[in-house]
Design a protein around this motif. Structure first.
Motif, PDB file in Angstrom:
ATOM      1  N   UNK A  85      10.022 -10.853   7.240  1.00  0.00           N
ATOM      2  CA  UNK A  85       8.962 -10.603   8.224  1.00  0.00           C
ATOM      3  C   UNK A  85       8.981  -9.154   8.699  1.00  0.00           C
ATOM      4  N   UNK A  86      10.184  -8.635   8.981  1.00  0.00           N
ATOM      5  CA  UNK A  86      10.281  -7.246   9.418  1.00  0.00           C
ATOM      6  C   UNK A  86       9.808  -6.295   8.322  1.00  0.00           C
ATOM      7  N   UNK A  87      10.165  -6.603   7.082  1.00  0.00           N
ATOM      8  CA  UNK A  87       9.758  -5.738   5.986  1.00  0.00           C
ATOM      9  C   UNK A  87       8.248  -5.747   5.819  1.00  0.00           C
ATOM     10  N   UNK A  88       7.621  -6.930   5.953  1.00  0.00           N
ATOM     11  CA  UNK A  88       6.170  -7.013   5.841  1.00  0.00           C
ATOM     12  C   UNK A  88       5.479  -6.226   6.946  1.00  0.00           C
ATOM     13  N   UNK A  89       5.997  -6.339   8.180  1.00  0.00           N
ATOM     14  CA  UNK A  89       5.403  -5.597   9.294  1.00  0.00           C
ATOM     15  C   UNK A  89       5.516  -4.095   9.084  1.00  0.00           C
ATOM     16  N   UNK A  90       6.667  -3.639   8.620  1.00  0.00           N
ATOM     17  CA  UNK A  90       6.843  -2.211   8.432  1.00  0.00           C
ATOM     18  C   UNK A  90       6.006  -1.702   7.259  1.00  0.00           C
ATOM     19  N   UNK A  91       5.885  -2.506   6.201  1.00  0.00           N
ATOM     20  CA  UNK A  91       5.022  -2.105   5.089  1.00  0.00           C
ATOM     21  C   UNK A  91       3.566  -1.993   5.531  1.00  0.00           C
ATOM     22  N   UNK A  92       3.119  -2.982   6.332  1.00  0.00           N
ATOM     23  CA  UNK A  92       1.745  -2.941   6.839  1.00  0.00           C
ATOM     24  C   UNK A  92       1.541  -1.733   7.741  1.00  0.00           C
ATOM     25  N   UNK A  93       2.504  -1.467   8.611  1.00  0.00           N
ATOM     26  CA  UNK A  93       2.378  -0.346   9.538  1.00  0.00           C
ATOM     27  C   UNK A  93       2.355   0.974   8.772  1.00  0.00           C
ATOM     28  N   UNK A  94       3.170   1.076   7.721  1.00  0.00           N
ATOM     29  CA  UNK A  94       3.191   2.306   6.917  1.00  0.00           C
ATOM     30  C   UNK A  94       1.850   2.531   6.228  1.00  0.00           C
ATOM     31  N   UNK A  95       1.294   1.476   5.618  1.00  0.00           N
ATOM     32  CA  UNK A  95       0.006   1.611   4.944  1.00  0.00           C
ATOM     33  C   UNK A  95      -1.105   1.920   5.935  1.00  0.00           C
ATOM     34  N   UNK A  96      -1.072   1.264   7.095  1.00  0.00           N
ATOM     35  CA  UNK A  96      -2.108   1.473   8.106  1.00  0.00           C
ATOM     36  C   UNK A  96      -2.083   2.913   8.620  1.00  0.00           C
ATOM     37  N   UNK A  97      -0.901   3.412   8.963  1.00  0.00           N
ATOM     38  CA  UNK A  97      -0.808   4.776   9.476  1.00  0.00           C
ATOM     39  C   UNK A  97      -1.149   5.795   8.397  1.00  0.00           C
ATOM     40  N   UNK A  98      -0.782   5.500   7.151  1.00  0.00           N
ATOM     41  CA  UNK A  98      -1.122   6.436   6.066  1.00  0.00           C
ATOM     42  C   UNK A  98      -2.634   6.554   5.903  1.00  0.00           C
ATOM     43  N   UNK A  99      -3.333   5.409   5.896  1.00  0.00           N
ATOM     44  CA  UNK A  99      -4.793   5.447   5.757  1.00  0.00           C
ATOM     45  C   UNK A  99      -5.441   6.129   6.957  1.00  0.00           C
TER      46      UNK A  99
END
Length: 293
Positions: A85-99
């Motif tokens: 769950x933590x990995x999914x949240x951080x992956x989503x946050x990374x993609x969101x901030x990158x875009x």
């Protein structure tokens, strides 16, 4: 330490705890049963009583083993799910901030193009505010990303300090940034740029500085970079809170979080950060980083 390694430690500890407790409980069960059989083989008046004890050990010991095994497996599953769950949240946050950073950068470039086409007299003030807000939003996104991922991987490479500083200074056209000296350091480029942006942003926005003098000196095996602005400075209480490094100076203050992130990044790159008041007004931020031979 990466996120995967950080979560592997409790997972391994839980596995060791499960194996140890189940092994101990199983050994004591086998030992108790063997002792009961030996006493029962001796016969006598206590033979029937020892038989009851033996049956009690079998049933209660089996239940204890099942409880330990079930609890340990449940603990391992919970750790694994939390890790995913933590990995999914951080992956989503990374993609969101990158875009979002890509969109903000595009907006900033369009504003610069408009300013060049229209000239400083047509909408100059509005475009300047738009570009300043774009820089501020981009920096806030970077700080949020580093704050949410304190153990994100860093790529250490050779960086020319003066070149990197000159490239970043163009985002603050109202503040004259001058560099004296030059050196090469070992650092993550994105992290070093984020640290420099935080220092320049604090000076321009919170200190109302119009000039920043950057001094780069080599003190083997380190490089000392001093940022001295001509702004309004900071109070002694704010400087003490910044020096504490673990929290923002105040709940209502906009300063501090950027330097907090910067200090954490520098610690991971074997560097240091110090903030002091300038004798002639303004603030001096000094960072020390490993020298690239």
């Amino acid at each position: 330490m990466t996120l995967q390694k950080r979560w592997t430690v409790p997972y391994v500890l839980a596995s060791l705890w499960l194996a140890t407790t189940v092994a101990l409980a199983g050994w004591w069960l086998v030992f108790g049963l063997s002792q009961a059989r030996q006493l029962q083989a001796l016969g006598g008046e206590t033979a029937s009583q020892l038989g009851r004890v033996q049956r009690m050990l079998v049933w209660e010991g089996s239940v204890l083993l099942l409880l330990l095994l079930g609890g340990g497996v449940a603990l391992l599953v919970a750790i694994r799910r939390e890790q995913a769950r933590r990995q999914q949240l951080q992956d989503f946050f990374s993609l969101f901030t990158h875009d979002l950073k890509t969109a903000i950068t595009s907006l900033q470039l369009q504003a610069e193009s408009l300013q060049e086409d229209l000239g400083p007299t047509v909408g100059g003030a509005s475009l300047q505010r738009l570009m300043r807000d774009a820089v501020r939003l981009r920096l806030q996104l970077e700080n949020s990303l580093y704050y949410a991922q304190p153990d994100a991987g860093l790529f250490i490479e050779r960086i020319r300090v003066r070149e990197a500083t000159d490239q970043l200074a163009v985002d603050w056209p109202d503040m004259a940034v001058t560099c004296e000296g030059d050196a090469s350091i070992l650092a993550d480029r994105r992290a070093f740029e984020s640290i420099t942006r935080n220092i320049l942003q604090n000076a321009a926005v919170h200190g109302q500085a119009t000039a920043m003098a950057v001094s780069i000196t080599t003190q083997h095996p380190s490089v000392v970079i001093a940022f001295k602005d001509n702004g309004s400075g900071a109070s002694s209480s704010a400087l003490r809170a910044i020096a504490a490094s673990e929290r923002r100076p105040a709940a209502t203050s906009g300063t501090g979080i950027g330097l907090l992130i910067s200090r954490r990044l520098l610690e991971r790159m074997r560097g240091t950060l110090a903030v002091a008041a300038s004798p002639h007004g303004g603030v001096i931020v000094t960072i020390t980083m490993p020298e690239a031979a």
